[in-house]
Design a protein around this motif. Structure first.
Motif, PDB file in Angstrom:
ATOM      1  N   GLU A   1      -5.006   1.409   2.435  1.00  0.00           N
ATOM      2  CA  GLU A   1      -4.928   0.288   3.380  1.00  0.00           C
ATOM      3  C   GLU A   1      -5.152   0.753   4.815  1.00  0.00           C
ATOM      4  O   GLU A   1      -5.783   0.064   5.609  1.00  0.00           O
ATOM      5  N   GLU A   2      -4.628   1.938   5.128  1.00  0.00           N
ATOM      6  CA  GLU A   2      -4.668   2.395   6.525  1.00  0.00           C
ATOM      7  C   GLU A   2      -6.079   2.754   6.994  1.00  0.00           C
ATOM      8  O   GLU A   2      -6.293   3.036   8.169  1.00  0.00           O
ATOM      9  N   GLU A  39       3.163  -7.091   3.571  1.00  0.00           N
ATOM     10  CA  GLU A  39       3.837  -6.490   4.727  1.00  0.00           C
ATOM     11  C   GLU A  39       3.717  -7.268   6.044  1.00  0.00           C
ATOM     12  O   GLU A  39       3.011  -8.273   6.136  1.00  0.00           O
ATOM     13  N   HIS A  77       0.837  -1.204   0.000  1.00  0.00           N
ATOM     14  CA  HIS A  77       0.000   0.000   0.000  1.00  0.00           C
ATOM     15  C   HIS A  77       0.871   1.253   0.000  1.00  0.00           C
ATOM     16  O   HIS A  77       1.972   1.258   0.552  1.00  0.00           O
ATOM     17  N   ASP A 128       6.223   0.866   7.208  1.00  0.00           N
ATOM     18  CA  ASP A 128       4.807   0.571   6.931  1.00  0.00           C
ATOM     19  C   ASP A 128       4.290   1.484   5.847  1.00  0.00           C
ATOM     20  O   ASP A 128       3.685   2.483   6.143  1.00  0.00           O
ATOM     21  N   MET A 129       4.482   1.093   4.548  1.00  0.00           N
ATOM     22  CA  MET A 129       5.316   0.008   4.099  1.00  0.00           C
ATOM     23  C   MET A 129       6.059   0.389   2.828  1.00  0.00           C
ATOM     24  O   MET A 129       6.143  -0.342   1.870  1.00  0.00           O
TER      25      MET A 129
END
Ligand SMILES: [Zn+2]
Length: 440
Positions: free
Chosen positions: A154-155, A182, A88, A120-121
């Motif tokens: 993604e977060e 990840e 991501h 991350d990441m």
């Protein structure tokens, strides 16, 4: 394997790409209106891929200004399922006033690449992108198709990234049987220079839950028996203080057995948490995979100190072990009682076994670069885009290899202040990933 000087060049490029990606501020607060750099990062990745000859799919998810890039490298045996390597591009927010360097500087200093996303990441994205470019430039044909996917959001759960792609563009992942991404593949040092590399084989399920209590509104000066704030507070306190039962899942059991083999340490079931605490920094992650958790995170009620509001709300972050959902629901219903309204967003757990040719390829790639090391499966207490890709029947692993210094508190760097990744670890990771992708 790639000739040493060529892979060194790819490793150098991984460091440069990671640093440049960090400089693009891709903060994802969860509110799409606040996004600044996700598009720029996707365009950057797209350009790096097309420059060396990839045909890419550039996907704007649902016209919502969220951007994803997917490319495929043809393998030698088209009859084999493809391997998906995904990462991501977004990051969580960072408050520059707390950091030693600016979080979006991408500074390369003191042997580290610094900044939000370093572990991350954007580290894995940098390594993956460097190898994708390296393979195209030098005409490397991997054993099977590799699909490279660089995704948004993604977060915030992947609603406009991996989840959206799986729902709307599944053909981009056609034939993919396995995936790596990840939060796995990093080392922990268990005793004098013996490292174990933790491969993520499982993730807890996520339930982001909102609780609501309705009561009677009224004047704050009077006798009042039906106060929404009081009722909600009691429920939140019951939940926050509750300990769910200890459950040893297969991946956790296998991880602990591996640690025992390496160190001789015991993990007795009657004092599992005490024993896990001895693992040091990593115990924060491992400890959270021994039981379900339900942590209250937000409270909302009222608008004036002399007015009793008619409703009160709380947010609770629940993380549920694979196989525990029904039991969790029963416990929750008992704790909260009938008067608390609940609504939630849920993402399922992920679990696979630590065996087969792909796992063997990971282990061989690690031990070729770090002789004497071991690989062990583990469960992530958080969640990743693996939750989306498993809906396509893909088997998911966390494998973003990094050889880390023994004294680095790696798990604290995720979403942490002064997030950074050792330059040596990025170079090591690129070499390991190269071996892995050429043999997987
Ligand atoms: Zn992440």
């Amino acid at each position: 394997m790639t000739e040493p000087n060529l892979i060194d060049a790819a490793a150098d490029e991984a460091v440069t790409l990671t640093s440049e990606l960090i400089r693009i501020d891709t903060t994802n607060t969860g509110d799409p209106e606040t996004l600044v750099g996700e598009r720029e990062a996707a365009e950057y990745v797209a350009e790096k891929l097309t420059e060396v000859g990839y045909e890419i799919s550039y996907v704007e998810s649902g016209g919502r200004n969220r951007h994803n890039v997917v490319a495929r490298l043809a393998g030698a045996d088209p009859s084999r399922g493809a391997l998906l390597v995904h990462g991501h591009l977004d990051v969580v927010p960072a408050d520059a006033s707390e950091w030693s360097v600016h979080p979006f500087s991408g500074a390369v200093q003191d042997g580290y690449v610094w900044g939000r996303g370093a572990v991350d990441m954007k580290d894995m994205v940098g390594m993956t992108l460097a190898l994708a470019r390296h393979y195209k430039r030098h005409g490397v044909v991997p054993p099977r198709d590799i699909i490279f996917a660089f995704v948004a959001d993604e977060e915030a759960g992947g609603k406009f990234g991996a989840q959206w792609l799986v729902d709307n563009r599944p053909e981009l992942f056609e034939g993919a049987t396995e995936a790596v991404s990840e939060v796995g593949g990093f080392s922990i040092t268990l005793r004098d220079n013996v490292r174990a590399y933790l491969v993520e084989t499982a993730e807890k399920g996520i339930r982001w839950m909102k609780l609501r209590v309705r009561g009677t509104a009224g004047h704050g000066s009077m006798i009042h028996r039906d106060n929404a704030v009081t009722k909600l507070s009691e429920a939140v306190a019951r939940l926050g203080n509750h300990r769910f039962p200890l459950v040893l899942t297969d991946s956790v059991r296998e991880f602990l057995a591996g640690v025992t083999e390496i160190t001789g340490w015991d993990f007795p079931e009657d004092d599992l948490e005490g024993a896990v605490a001895k693992l040091g920094n990593i115990s924060r992650m491992i400890g959270a995979t021994l039981r379900d958790t339900a942590n209250p995170t937000m409270l909302t009620a009222g608008y004036k100190s002399n007015v009793i509001p008619s409703t009160a709300e709380a947010a609770v972050d629940c993380r549920i072990l694979p196989g525990r959902l029904e039991a969790f629901d029963r416990e929750l219903a008992e704790l909260l009682g009938p008067d608390i309204e609940r609504e939630w967003m849920e993402l399922p757990p992920v679990e696979t076994t630590f065996d087969g040719a792909l796992v063997d390829a990971m282990t061989a790639a690690i031990t070729a670069e770090d002789p004497g090391a071991r690989t062990l499966p583990y469960m992530l207490s958080g969640g990743t885009d693996a939750k989306a890709f498993q809906r396509l029947g893909i088997r998911n692993f966390g494998f973003a290899p990094l050889r880390l210094p023994a004294d680095l508190d790696f798990s604290a760097l995720f979403h942490g202040v002064d997030e950074r990744v050792p330059v040596d670890a990025l170079r090591f990771g690129t070499r390991v990933l190269d071996r892995f992708l050429r043999s997987a």
